[in-house]
Structure formats: structure tokens, C-alpha cells
Design a protein around this motif. Sequence first.
Motif, short mmCIF file in Angstrom:
data_model
loop_
_atom_site.label_atom_id
_atom_site.label_comp_id
_atom_site.label_asym_id
_atom_site.label_seq_id
_atom_site.Cartn_x
_atom_site.Cartn_y
_atom_site.Cartn_z
N ARG A 7 0.86 -1.18 -0.05
CA ARG A 7 0.01 0.04 -0.21
C ARG A 7 0.89 1.27 0.07
N PHE A 8 2.09 1.35 0.81
CA PHE A 8 2.77 2.47 0.89
C PHE A 8 4.13 2.22 0.17
N VAL A 9 4.65 3.40 -0.37
CA VAL A 9 5.80 3.36 -1.14
C VAL A 9 7.03 3.03 -0.54
N ASP A 10 7.00 3.38 0.86
CA ASP A 10 8.08 3.15 1.54
C ASP A 10 8.44 1.47 1.67
N ASP A 11 7.44 0.72 1.80
CA ASP A 11 7.45 -0.81 1.65
C ASP A 11 7.99 -1.07 0.33
N ALA A 12 8.19 -0.60 -0.52
CA ALA A 12 8.51 -0.76 -1.86
C ALA A 12 10.04 -0.65 -2.21
N ARG A 23 11.08 -1.03 -6.12
CA ARG A 23 10.53 -2.57 -6.59
C ARG A 23 9.29 -2.27 -6.80
N TYR A 24 8.94 -2.92 -8.35
CA TYR A 24 7.29 -3.06 -8.68
C TYR A 24 7.30 -4.34 -9.29
N GLY A 25 6.68 -5.19 -8.87
CA GLY A 25 6.65 -6.46 -9.58
C GLY A 25 8.14 -6.97 -9.98
N GLN A 26 8.29 -7.29 -11.22
CA GLN A 26 9.56 -7.81 -11.75
C GLN A 26 10.56 -6.56 -12.04
N PHE A 27 9.89 -5.58 -11.91
CA PHE A 27 10.89 -4.33 -12.36
C PHE A 27 11.74 -3.69 -10.96
N GLN A 28 12.86 -3.07 -11.47
CA GLN A 28 13.44 -2.38 -10.32
C GLN A 28 13.74 -1.03 -10.98
N LEU A 29 13.61 0.05 -9.89
CA LEU A 29 13.58 1.29 -10.47
C LEU A 29 14.78 2.00 -9.85
N GLU A 80 4.62 7.12 -9.26
CA GLU A 80 5.11 8.64 -9.43
C GLU A 80 5.80 8.82 -8.12
N TRP A 81 5.25 8.49 -6.91
CA TRP A 81 5.79 8.95 -5.59
C TRP A 81 7.02 8.09 -5.38
N MET A 82 6.84 6.80 -6.10
CA MET A 82 8.07 5.82 -5.93
C MET A 82 9.28 6.62 -6.53
N CYS A 83 9.10 7.21 -7.70
CA CYS A 83 10.23 7.68 -8.41
C CYS A 83 10.79 8.83 -7.75
N ARG A 84 10.04 9.75 -6.92
CA ARG A 84 10.26 10.80 -6.49
C ARG A 84 10.91 10.61 -5.05
N ALA A 85 10.42 9.42 -4.47
CA ALA A 85 10.93 8.93 -3.23
C ALA A 85 12.46 8.56 -3.32
N GLU A 119 0.44 13.34 0.58
CA GLU A 119 1.70 12.75 0.25
C GLU A 119 2.66 13.98 0.21
N VAL A 120 2.26 15.19 -0.07
CA VAL A 120 3.42 16.37 -0.24
C VAL A 120 3.96 16.56 1.06
N GLY A 121 2.94 16.78 2.16
CA GLY A 121 3.48 16.74 3.53
C GLY A 121 4.38 15.73 4.09
N PHE A 122 3.95 14.49 3.61
CA PHE A 122 5.00 13.16 3.82
C PHE A 122 6.35 13.52 3.07
N MET A 123 6.25 13.84 1.86
CA MET A 123 7.36 13.67 1.08
C MET A 123 8.47 15.00 1.70
N VAL A 124 7.70 16.04 2.26
CA VAL A 124 8.53 17.29 2.70
C VAL A 124 9.20 16.78 4.09
N GLU A 125 8.60 16.23 4.86
CA GLU A 125 9.07 15.49 6.20
C GLU A 125 10.19 14.62 5.91
N ARG A 126 10.01 13.79 4.96
CA ARG A 126 11.05 12.93 4.45
C ARG A 126 12.12 13.66 4.12
N MET A 127 12.13 14.73 3.22
CA MET A 127 13.23 15.52 2.59
C MET A 127 13.91 15.93 3.85
#
Length: 259
Positions: A7-12, A23-29, A80-85, A119-127
Motif C-alpha cells: 500500500r505504501f511506497v516506503d514498503d517497496a 521494486r514494482y513486480g519484476q521491475f527495479q527502479l 510517481e511517488w516511488m520515483c520521487r522517493a 503525500e506532499v506533507g509526508f514527502m517534505v517531512e522525509r526530505m
Amino acid sequence: MRVSRPRFVDDALFYHDEWRTGRYGQFQLNSAFQPIYCVSDLNGPPCGHEGLVRIFTQGDLFSPLDFFAIVPPEDRFFIEWMCRAIHISNFHLVKQPGQLLFVNLDPATYVDVKQAEYEVGFMVERMRELGVNPAEFVCEVIEEQTQDDQVFADVIDCFKSYGIKVAVDDFGVRFSDQKRVARLRPDVVKIDGAWFRELLGTAKGKQQLISTIHGFGDNDIRVIVEGVETQAQLDFVSEVGDCGVQGFLLGRPEGAICY
């Protein structure tokens, strides 16, 4: 393509060496960063980097265009959020003081303002946890059409409220036009490389480029010219004004190697 994902990007996300990877299925980003220079200081360090995604499957490179074409609509926001993360997490590996991080933002993925605000608030906190100043972060709005102009305008205002800068990417192509610039009031406009090279082919086109670049400058909008591949193209931009430049002549994207 159906993929079972968390469900959450952090877990991927996971680390390979020092690099944060998705990681998204068989793909590595993976992250790759292409430098952006100021024509006023081409011998100095880059003034910023654009975060780009390198995609692998079973150890082989996979085209980003082909990848995004097969991601189902319900997962586009997640990707989208995985790429930014991953770009935010890896930026410290290439960053020098004062440099900006440019990351793409697809307006077609935004249909829910509240979800985006969270998501923006969470991203800024992580930044901030990673030592990335939101004022050094630039969201590049790519040339896709929005699903809802008002929703996306509200999302952009949310980014700006945290001090995040906004850029209109690929100006001159499809929906990246003067109307989008007027609506979003960006800090930066990035001139599309193919459009730039096409206009350079005629005297009329060169004059249009000069007028466009000066017009943005007169409105305190920073201009970056993409797709600079030859010395003649770089010389033209240098003569026009104090722009940013990006392209293979100046540096190719560099990042982690897939294992």
C-alpha cells in the motif's frame, strides 16, 4: 499488467549499496541524475540535477516509455511517488551545496487534492530527515494534459506552500505552452530540446527563441534549455542570456548500476 504491490511506497523501497531503489513486480527502479549547468559558469559545478529513472527487469535495461505505458491507471500515482522517493533519498550522493533537484510531475495522475496534500506533507517531512531543503526541490510539470485543471492548480499551490519550486517542462510541446505557464506561474520553464533544435534551423526560429527566453526572463522566470548536444547550440544559448543548459554535451545521466 497486474502487480501485487504494498500500500505504501516506503514498503517497496530497499537499499543496494548506498542507493535507494524501488521494486514494482519484476521491475527495479533506480535513480540517475543528469547535471544542469548555468551558462555563466560552465566550468564550475552544476547548478542542479534532474532525477531520471532507470528501469531494469531481470538485470536488463527496460525502456521507461514502455514501462509507464503498461502501468495500470490505478498504480500511476504510486509509481510517481516511488520515483520521487528514490530521487530524494539518493540526491545526497551527487549533491553539492546550493544545487537544485528537478523531478518530474505528471498532472494526469492527480484527481484527489487531499491525497496529494497528504503525500506532499509526508514527502517534505522525509526530505527534511534526509537533509534536503524543500527550497532546493523543483517539480517539473511534464507535457501531459491534466484530468482536472482546478484540482491540479490546488496541488501546485500545495507544493508552493512548502517552498517547493515549480517548473513547466518541455515547453513548446503539446500542453506545455503559454497557457500552462500563465496558469501555474512557475519559477522555471524548461525549453524542449527537440523544439529548440528545430527552431535553430531558421532565422525566424532563432528570433522566436530569443523572444521567448527574454520574455520569460522579463517575468522573473528562469529558463533552462534542454537537449543541448553541440557546441553551436551551447554558444547560441550563451549569447541569448543567463540561462541554464542541460544535454548530452554537458553530461549524461549517471546513477546506480543494477545487480
